[in-house]
Design a protein around this motif. Structure first.
Motif, PDB file in Angstrom:
ATOM      1  N   TYR A  56       0.977  -1.187   0.218  1.00  0.00           N
ATOM      2  CA  TYR A  56      -0.002  -0.025   0.114  1.00  0.00           C
ATOM      3  C   TYR A  56       0.875   1.370   0.111  1.00  0.00           C
ATOM      4  O   TYR A  56       0.646   2.258  -0.796  1.00  0.00           O
ATOM      5  CB  TYR A  56      -0.940   0.019   1.383  1.00  0.00           C
ATOM      6  CG  TYR A  56      -1.950  -0.789   1.087  1.00  0.00           C
ATOM      7  CD1 TYR A  56      -2.938  -0.849  -0.167  1.00  0.00           C
ATOM      8  CD2 TYR A  56      -2.490  -1.916   1.988  1.00  0.00           C
ATOM      9  CE1 TYR A  56      -4.033  -1.795  -0.289  1.00  0.00           C
ATOM     10  CE2 TYR A  56      -3.644  -2.714   1.885  1.00  0.00           C
ATOM     11  CZ  TYR A  56      -4.456  -2.605   0.899  1.00  0.00           C
ATOM     12  OH  TYR A  56      -5.386  -3.330   0.841  1.00  0.00           O
ATOM     13  N   ILE A  60       0.811   3.877  -2.753  1.00  0.00           N
ATOM     14  CA  ILE A  60       0.503   5.459  -2.340  1.00  0.00           C
ATOM     15  C   ILE A  60       1.649   6.314  -3.087  1.00  0.00           C
ATOM     16  O   ILE A  60       1.562   7.549  -3.694  1.00  0.00           O
ATOM     17  CB  ILE A  60       0.824   5.632  -1.017  1.00  0.00           C
ATOM     18  CG1 ILE A  60      -0.692   5.098  -0.251  1.00  0.00           C
ATOM     19  CG2 ILE A  60       0.741   7.034  -0.499  1.00  0.00           C
ATOM     20  CD1 ILE A  60      -0.860   4.861   1.259  1.00  0.00           C
ATOM     21  N   GLN A  64       1.339   9.156  -5.569  1.00  0.00           N
ATOM     22  CA  GLN A  64       1.457  10.266  -5.447  1.00  0.00           C
ATOM     23  C   GLN A  64       2.667  10.857  -6.421  1.00  0.00           C
ATOM     24  O   GLN A  64       2.189  12.223  -6.973  1.00  0.00           O
ATOM     25  CB  GLN A  64       2.264  10.474  -3.886  1.00  0.00           C
ATOM     26  CG  GLN A  64       2.583  11.934  -3.407  1.00  0.00           C
ATOM     27  CD  GLN A  64       1.475  12.622  -3.375  1.00  0.00           C
ATOM     28  OE1 GLN A  64       0.649  12.289  -2.564  1.00  0.00           O
ATOM     29  NE2 GLN A  64       1.604  13.816  -3.846  1.00  0.00           N
TER      30      GLN A  64
END
Length: 181
Positions: A56, A60, A64
């Motif tokens: 995760y 992320i 991003q």
């Protein structure tokens, strides 16, 4: 004897205690195995959870990065759109000026076309008059001139000017009086 009779009791008690201790150790060993299995299961679950969290976290970070790149692209596109919008406004102004110029040229063209049609109408009228005049003159040339009836020249003595004016003289086979000049 009393001392002898205690020994079997001590022996029985020590055997019972040893069996009890062995049972207690066995129960503790099973409990330890059970707890070890549960701990391994929990550790595996924790490892999976940590790996899932790492995945995760990587997702992320990737998201991003993609968002940052997208924001940069959006800013670049907005700047490009701004420059293209100003260029588009300039081109629109040029198009409007061209359309205005075309409208002026169309007005000039319409005026020239009107002048041309007026000139064509006048020319057609004048041409008709001239053609009528030319046709009248041709008719006069084709008609026998009343003067030719008084011309007394033989076809041999025929002057080209008279021949043009009086073509019927060539066809006459009857002698004609010759007028001397």
């Amino acid at each position: 004897m009393e001392r002898k009779s205690c020994w079997p009791l001590i022996l029985i008690l020590s055997v019972v205690m040893t069996i009890g201790l062995l049972g207690y150790v066995h129960l503790k060993k099973e409990l330890e195995n059970k707890l070890t299995n549960e701990m391994e299961f929990v550790e595996a679950s924790v490892r999976e959870a940590v790996q899932g969290l790492e995945n995760y976290d990587l997702a992320i970070q990737y998201t991003q990065t993609e968002m940052d790149n997208t924001e940069k692209e959006v800013k670049a596109l907005q700047e490009e759109n701004g420059s293209l919008t100003s260029a588009n406004e300039g081109k629109n102004n040029e198009v409007k000026a061209c359309k205005d110029s075309v409208a002026g040229l169309n007005n000039d063209f319409t005026a020239v076309e009107k002048d041309k049609s007026d000139t064509d109408g006048l020319f057609a009228g004048e041409r008709t008059k001239w053609m009528e005049g030319i046709n009248g003159l041709k008719q006069l040339l084709q008609d026998v001139s009343p003067v030719c009836a008084y011309v007394k020249i033989s076809p041999e003595e025929l002057d080209p000017t008279i021949n043009d004016l009086c073509p019927q003289i060539q066809n006459k086979t009857t002698p004609v009086l010759v007028v001397s000049q």
